[in-house]
Motif scaffolding. Structure first.
Motif, PDB file in Angstrom:
ATOM      1  N   SER A 169       0.828  -1.203   0.000  1.00  0.00           N
ATOM      2  CA  SER A 169       0.000   0.000   0.000  1.00  0.00           C
ATOM      3  C   SER A 169       0.866   1.259   0.000  1.00  0.00           C
ATOM      4  O   SER A 169       0.614   2.203  -0.751  1.00  0.00           O
ATOM      5  CB  SER A 169      -0.919  -0.006   1.214  1.00  0.00           C
ATOM      6  OG  SER A 169      -1.599   1.214   1.322  1.00  0.00           O
ATOM      7  N   ALA A 170       1.892   1.270   0.844  1.00  0.00           N
ATOM      8  CA  ALA A 170       2.795   2.426   0.901  1.00  0.00           C
ATOM      9  C   ALA A 170       3.540   2.586  -0.416  1.00  0.00           C
ATOM     10  O   ALA A 170       3.739   3.705  -0.890  1.00  0.00           O
ATOM     11  CB  ALA A 170       3.775   2.262   2.051  1.00  0.00           C
ATOM     12  N   ARG A 171       3.939   1.476  -1.028  1.00  0.00           N
ATOM     13  CA  ARG A 171       4.640   1.536  -2.308  1.00  0.00           C
ATOM     14  C   ARG A 171       3.726   2.096  -3.396  1.00  0.00           C
ATOM     15  O   ARG A 171       4.133   2.931  -4.202  1.00  0.00           O
ATOM     16  CB  ARG A 171       5.136   0.157  -2.728  1.00  0.00           C
ATOM     17  CG  ARG A 171       5.875   0.195  -4.066  1.00  0.00           C
ATOM     18  CD  ARG A 171       6.314  -1.163  -4.553  1.00  0.00           C
ATOM     19  NE  ARG A 171       7.251  -1.742  -3.630  1.00  0.00           N
ATOM     20  CZ  ARG A 171       7.312  -3.052  -3.339  1.00  0.00           C
ATOM     21  NH1 ARG A 171       6.476  -3.894  -3.916  1.00  0.00           N
ATOM     22  NH2 ARG A 171       8.197  -3.506  -2.489  1.00  0.00           N
ATOM     23  N   GLU A 179       4.376   5.465  -5.504  1.00  0.00           N
ATOM     24  CA  GLU A 179       4.441   5.446  -6.970  1.00  0.00           C
ATOM     25  C   GLU A 179       3.458   6.435  -7.579  1.00  0.00           C
ATOM     26  O   GLU A 179       3.787   7.139  -8.537  1.00  0.00           O
ATOM     27  CB  GLU A 179       4.179   4.033  -7.486  1.00  0.00           C
ATOM     28  CG  GLU A 179       5.326   3.074  -7.258  1.00  0.00           C
ATOM     29  CD  GLU A 179       4.994   1.642  -7.659  1.00  0.00           C
ATOM     30  OE1 GLU A 179       3.810   1.349  -7.965  1.00  0.00           O
ATOM     31  OE2 GLU A 179       5.906   0.811  -7.642  1.00  0.00           O
ATOM     32  N   SER A 180       2.241   6.505  -7.028  1.00  0.00           N
ATOM     33  CA  SER A 180       1.257   7.437  -7.589  1.00  0.00           C
ATOM     34  C   SER A 180       1.681   8.885  -7.347  1.00  0.00           C
ATOM     35  O   SER A 180       1.531   9.736  -8.229  1.00  0.00           O
ATOM     36  CB  SER A 180      -0.127   7.181  -7.012  1.00  0.00           C
ATOM     37  OG  SER A 180      -0.173   7.504  -5.639  1.00  0.00           O
ATOM     38  N   LEU A 181       2.237   9.177  -6.165  1.00  0.00           N
ATOM     39  CA  LEU A 181       2.737  10.526  -5.899  1.00  0.00           C
ATOM     40  C   LEU A 181       3.882  10.886  -6.826  1.00  0.00           C
ATOM     41  O   LEU A 181       3.983  12.020  -7.302  1.00  0.00           O
ATOM     42  CB  LEU A 181       3.184  10.661  -4.441  1.00  0.00           C
ATOM     43  CG  LEU A 181       2.083  10.893  -3.421  1.00  0.00           C
ATOM     44  CD1 LEU A 181       2.643  10.803  -2.011  1.00  0.00           C
ATOM     45  CD2 LEU A 181       1.436  12.237  -3.630  1.00  0.00           C
ATOM     46  N   LEU A 182       4.755   9.929  -7.083  1.00  0.00           N
ATOM     47  CA  LEU A 182       5.876  10.164  -7.986  1.00  0.00           C
ATOM     48  C   LEU A 182       5.376  10.464  -9.398  1.00  0.00           C
ATOM     49  O   LEU A 182       5.855  11.403 -10.048  1.00  0.00           O
ATOM     50  CB  LEU A 182       6.810   8.952  -7.993  1.00  0.00           C
ATOM     51  CG  LEU A 182       8.039   9.039  -8.888  1.00  0.00           C
ATOM     52  CD1 LEU A 182       8.926  10.197  -8.453  1.00  0.00           C
ATOM     53  CD2 LEU A 182       8.815   7.745  -8.842  1.00  0.00           C
ATOM     54  N   LYS A 183       4.381   9.708  -9.865  1.00  0.00           N
ATOM     55  CA  LYS A 183       3.824   9.958 -11.198  1.00  0.00           C
ATOM     56  C   LYS A 183       3.175  11.334 -11.276  1.00  0.00           C
ATOM     57  O   LYS A 183       3.348  12.050 -12.264  1.00  0.00           O
ATOM     58  CB  LYS A 183       2.800   8.875 -11.551  1.00  0.00           C
ATOM     59  CG  LYS A 183       3.424   7.542 -11.896  1.00  0.00           C
ATOM     60  CD  LYS A 183       2.368   6.513 -12.208  1.00  0.00           C
ATOM     61  CE  LYS A 183       2.997   5.158 -12.455  1.00  0.00           C
ATOM     62  NZ  LYS A 183       1.977   4.119 -12.702  1.00  0.00           N
ATOM     63  N   GLU A 184       2.419  11.716 -10.236  1.00  0.00           N
ATOM     64  CA  GLU A 184       1.766  13.029 -10.229  1.00  0.00           C
ATOM     65  C   GLU A 184       2.790  14.158 -10.241  1.00  0.00           C
ATOM     66  O   GLU A 184       2.644  15.144 -10.954  1.00  0.00           O
ATOM     67  CB  GLU A 184       0.874  13.172  -8.993  1.00  0.00           C
ATOM     68  CG  GLU A 184      -0.381  12.344  -9.040  1.00  0.00           C
ATOM     69  CD  GLU A 184      -1.174  12.438  -7.744  1.00  0.00           C
ATOM     70  OE1 GLU A 184      -0.972  13.395  -6.973  1.00  0.00           O
ATOM     71  OE2 GLU A 184      -2.003  11.541  -7.519  1.00  0.00           O
ATOM     72  N   THR A 185       3.844  14.008  -9.432  1.00  0.00           N
ATOM     73  CA  THR A 185       4.874  15.047  -9.351  1.00  0.00           C
ATOM     74  C   THR A 185       5.609  15.173 -10.681  1.00  0.00           C
ATOM     75  O   THR A 185       5.859  16.285 -11.158  1.00  0.00           O
ATOM     76  CB  THR A 185       5.863  14.736  -8.216  1.00  0.00           C
ATOM     77  OG1 THR A 185       5.131  14.608  -6.994  1.00  0.00           O
ATOM     78  CG2 THR A 185       6.888  15.833  -8.063  1.00  0.00           C
ATOM     79  N   ARG A 186       5.923  14.050 -11.290  1.00  0.00           N
ATOM     80  CA  ARG A 186       6.581  14.088 -12.604  1.00  0.00           C
ATOM     81  C   ARG A 186       5.683  14.740 -13.649  1.00  0.00           C
ATOM     82  O   ARG A 186       6.150  15.520 -14.478  1.00  0.00           O
ATOM     83  CB  ARG A 186       6.951  12.679 -13.062  1.00  0.00           C
ATOM     84  CG  ARG A 186       8.184  12.149 -12.430  1.00  0.00           C
ATOM     85  CD  ARG A 186       8.561  10.809 -13.005  1.00  0.00           C
ATOM     86  NE  ARG A 186       9.780  10.313 -12.408  1.00  0.00           N
ATOM     87  CZ  ARG A 186      10.135   9.052 -12.392  1.00  0.00           C
ATOM     88  NH1 ARG A 186       9.360   8.139 -12.944  1.00  0.00           N
ATOM     89  NH2 ARG A 186      11.268   8.686 -11.832  1.00  0.00           N
ATOM     90  N   ALA A 187       4.392  14.428 -13.609  1.00  0.00           N
ATOM     91  CA  ALA A 187       3.465  15.014 -14.582  1.00  0.00           C
ATOM     92  C   ALA A 187       3.383  16.529 -14.407  1.00  0.00           C
ATOM     93  O   ALA A 187       3.377  17.271 -15.385  1.00  0.00           O
ATOM     94  CB  ALA A 187       2.079  14.394 -14.424  1.00  0.00           C
TER      95      ALA A 187
END
Length: 104
Positions: free
Chosen positions: A41-43, A47-55
């Motif tokens: 769950s933490a992973r 991962e979703s936060l990383l994708k949002e930040t990159r976007a």
């Protein structure tokens, strides 16, 4: 010329990166102490936060690049045809003056 950024955008990016770093820190701490489901769950959250930040960063970079390209095109046009630039500037000034005069 187009290098201005608003402090609000910088603050948003800094908050996103800070939130991402905190989530990744929690993920690393959880490897030894939590169950596999909690780690997964933490992973997933990281991962979703990383994708949002990159976007967000990529979107901001695209807008910045488009503004720079537009500025370069305008600059080269005015250098190639300076009298056209003077004419366009004059026309814009007349339109703005007429709009301001009609409001009074």
């Amino acid at each position: 010329m187009f290098n201005r950024t608003t402090k609000n955008d910088d603050t948003d990016i800094n908050q996103d990166v800070s939130l991402l770093a905190d989530t990744l820190d929690d993920l690393l701490k959880s490897y030894g102490s939590k169950t596999k489901e909690e780690v997964d769950s933490a992973r997933g959250k990281a991962e979703s936060l990383l994708k949002e930040t990159r976007a967000k960063l990529n979107g901001r970079n695209r807008v910045t690049q488009a503004a720079k390209d537009a500025g370069d095109h305008v600059d080269s046009y005015v250098h190639d045809k300076p009298w056209h630039g003077v004419g366009i500037g004059t026309a814009v000034g007349i339109v703005i003056g007429a709009l301001l005069a009609s409001r009074r």
